[in-house]
Motif scaffolding. Structure first.
Motif, PDB file in Angstrom:
ATOM      1  N   ILE A 299      98.256 -19.294  43.578  1.00  0.00           N
ATOM      2  CA  ILE A 299      99.596 -19.816  43.243  1.00  0.00           C
ATOM      3  C   ILE A 299      99.460 -21.224  42.646  1.00  0.00           C
ATOM      4  N   PHE A 300      98.613 -22.031  43.295  1.00  0.00           N
ATOM      5  CA  PHE A 300      98.341 -23.385  42.780  1.00  0.00           C
ATOM      6  C   PHE A 300      97.852 -23.291  41.336  1.00  0.00           C
ATOM      7  N   SER A 301      96.951 -22.352  41.086  1.00  0.00           N
ATOM      8  CA  SER A 301      96.361 -22.221  39.759  1.00  0.00           C
ATOM      9  C   SER A 301      97.395 -21.762  38.718  1.00  0.00           C
ATOM     10  N   TYR A 302      98.362 -20.973  39.160  1.00  0.00           N
ATOM     11  CA  TYR A 302      99.417 -20.535  38.223  1.00  0.00           C
ATOM     12  C   TYR A 302     100.141 -21.767  37.676  1.00  0.00           C
ATOM     13  N   VAL A 303     100.489 -22.688  38.589  1.00  0.00           N
ATOM     14  CA  VAL A 303     101.181 -23.913  38.152  1.00  0.00           C
ATOM     15  C   VAL A 303     100.259 -24.746  37.262  1.00  0.00           C
TER      16      VAL A 303
END
Ligand SMILES: CC(=O)SCCNC(=O)CCNC(=O)[C@H](O)C(C)(C)COP(=O)(O)OP(=O)(O)OC[C@H]1O[C@@H](n2cnc3c(N)ncnc32)[C@H](O)[C@@H]1OP(=O)(O)O
Ligand SMILES: O=CC(=O)O
Ligand SMILES: [Mg+2]
Length: 568
Positions: A299-303
């Motif tokens: 999820i962090f990487s999506y942002v």
């Protein structure tokens, strides 16, 4: 990060009480401890230095490629499948057979490399314990070296822990979980060990010392001829897996053990990596035991990947669940990919932990964990993660009910239906709303996590959830994204825009709440103000810092014989 320019605190001279015997070109700047000297032997340091020298240019190139990919995403591109490696995705190949010792991984417990927790985790009844130098650990010199000592004692079976306050001595049971070790990601330096004038690469230090000291005992007593076993975090491309594969081959050759002895599960926890799953397995095909859904870093990487795409703002953190189409697609494709290649498709971490003083809330938390695990096993995952020993019975029951006596679902749940998942499925915008409470929670959690991390604790219980570096990253980047693009808080009727002024007010109010919750004494003694400043800087930075822990790391580096302002 420029590996040559690591900041340190100003020197305060302290008495030198001993020193390590180091080979040519190696300098140990971390404090001396006779226990650490068991790990930092001349030969082990030589082994790590050789890895560093052999692979440093490959690592540098891989990090340059990450920067180039980021530049392209920031100019509007999106990650996707690479046409040049279609032949790997379409090819008919499999990974080496799974070693019998790790065929059944239905429940894996994770935790930092702390002495008592290692014993508890190995005794917990889980099939695997993943000992963590990564998301769950603050990488202070003390934590890292103590962690290596603890793992060596664990592999040798001699580990004990004397809890004097509770008059309890901890030791290993006869039956223990299989040990996996997760080194840090490629991006983190180890600034307490310099090799040829540069900080060593953190993960080569973690891997190198652990492998060097433990491979022989591990293979004999724990791996049934295989091992050691690893988890590999935060990769963005198969070229990084290729480096790991070469590191493993080099280590096997040096140790004189068979190629394919070392086995590793790769966490698919960056958005670019979801398009590289076949390629990653292919690079590691002699050393692979599967992939894992590292959903929090994902999820962090999506942002992070879409930091320059204002049309992709996330809703509140709590709404980005596995039910979102892009998250479900990621898990489904991971299962299909792993089973097609003959290896485990591991599920991820539910963040709930037991709530001791509230039976009703505890039941509700357990129910959420059960539901999450049922989703995983029904989808075809072969096992899952538990953050706390109290969750193991529930996870075990769910997986066992579904899988029966079989150790995994590799051959029985092929998920061919997931073959048609597209780039669009994997990138679909998450749905949901943003609220003031979302902004407040991110702020409260982000600051408290950083304060704990700065004082040497890398995983903490906050508001009845497990928080570690990955979950804290979501709080940070979500605030950054909302501030950068003036997101409207549309979910609670306030319809205010997130501005630096609003954020400043929220920080002050949440600091007040933290002080009330933890108490004045703990607040005064803790590093909350330092954490606040760091969090504010990161959330307001004109361009997004790549990792929370890179900036924070500068604050925990302590060079011997100098002392930092506050001791860990
Ligand atoms: C996104 C990711 O990367 S997830 C993977 C990385 N994160 C993690 O591994 C988090 C692991 N979990 C933890 O660190 C802990 O469970 C926490 C910090 C969340 C909560 O810890 P605590 O507040 O100490 O929990 P609690 O007080 O309920 O612990 C009760 C007992 O369980 C033990 N325990 C708790 N979690 C663990 C664990 N993961 N492994 C082993 N033992 C554990 C405690 O040591 C304690 O033992 P004791 O009774 O012998 O003293
Ligand atoms: O490492 C696991 C994650 O979810 O991140
Ligand atoms: Mg992670």
């Amino acid at each position: 990060m420029d590996l040559g320019t690591q900041k340190t605190y100003p020197a305060l001279v302290s008495k030198r009480i001993g020193s390590y015997d180091v080979p040519e070109g190696v300098e140990v700047r971390g404090g001396y401890d006779p226990e650490f000297a068991r790990i930092l032997t001349r030969d082990a340091l030589q082994f790590v230095a050789d890895l560093q020298r052999e692979f440093r240019n490959h690592i540098r190139y891989a990090m340059e490629c990450r920067r180039e990919a980021k530049r392209q995403y920031n100019e509007g591109a999106s990650p996707g499948f690479d046409p040049a490696t279609l032949y790997i995705r379409e090819g008919d190949w499999t990974c080496a057979p799974v070693p019998p010792a790790v065929a059944d991984r239905r429940v894996e417990i994770t935790g930092p490399v702390e002495r008592k927790m290692i014993i508890n985790a190995l005794n917990s009844g889980a099939k695997v314990f993943m000992a963590d130098f990564e998301d769950a650990l603050s990488p202070s010199w003390e934590n890292l070296m103590r962690g290596q000592v603890n793992l060596k004692d664990a592999v040798e079976g001699t580990i004990t822990f004397d809890d004097k306050a509770r008059n309890r001595v901890y030791k290993l049971n006869d039956q223990v979980a299989k040990l996996f070790v997760r080194p840090r990601g490629w991006h983190l330096p180890e600034s307490h060990i310099f090799i040829d004038g540069e900080p060593a690469t953190g993960c080569l230090v973690d891997f190198g010392f652990y492998f060097y000291h433990n491979y022989a005992t591990f293979r004999k007593t724990r791996g049934a001829g295989f091992g050691p076993f690893f988890y590999l975090p935060k990769m963005e491309h198969s070229r990084e897996a290729k480096i790991w594969n070469s590191v493993f081959e080099r280590a096997e050759k040096r140790a004189g053990i068979e190629k394919g002895s070392i086995r590793a599960t790769v966490l698919v926890e960056t958005l670019p990596a979801v398009f590289q799953m076949d390629e990653i397995l292919y690079e590691l095909r002699d050393h692979s035991v599967g992939l894992n859904c590292g959903r929090w870093d994902y999820i962090f990487s999506y942002v992070k990947t879409f930091q320059a795409h204002p049309d992709r703002l996330l809703p509140d953190r709590v709404q980005v669940s596995m039910a979102q189409h892009f998250m479900k697609s990621y898990s489904d494709l991971l299962i299909r990919t792993c089973h097609r290649r003959g290896v485990h498709a591991m599920g991820g971490m539910a963040a709930q932990i037991p709530i001791r003083d509230d039976p009703e809330a505890n039941n509700a938390a357990l129910e959420l964990v059960r539901k999450d695990k049922l989703r995983e096993v029904k989808a075809g995952h072969d096992g899952t993660w538990a953050a706390h020993p109290g969750l193991i019975p529930a996870c075990n029951e769910v997986f066992t009910n579904q899988m029966g006596g079989a150790p995994n679902q590799i051959d029985t749940t092929k998920r061919e239906d997931a073959a048609g998942l597209t780039e669009e499925d994997l990138l679909q915008r998450p749905r949901g709303v943003r609220t003031m409470e979302g902004l407040r929670l991110n702020t409260r959690v982000g600051i408290q996590y950083l304060a704990a991390w700065l004082t040497g604790t890398g995983s903490v219980p906050l508001y009845s959830l497990m928080e570690d570096a990955a979950t804290a990253e979501i709080s940070r980047v979500q605030n950054w994204q909302w501030l950068k693009y003036g997101a409207e808080l549309d979910g609670d009727g306030t319809r205010v825009k997130v501005t630096p002024c609003l954020f400043g007010r929220v920080v002050e109010e949440e600091m007040g709440r933290i002080e009330r919750e933890v108490g004045k004494e703990k607040f005064r003694k803790g590093r909350y103000n330092e954490a606040r400043k760091m969090f504010i800087r990161q959330c307001l930075a004109p361009s997004l810092d790549d990792f929370l822990t890179l900036d924070a790391y500068n604050h925990i580096v302590v060079h011997h014989p100098t002392n930092a302002p506050s001791k860990l």
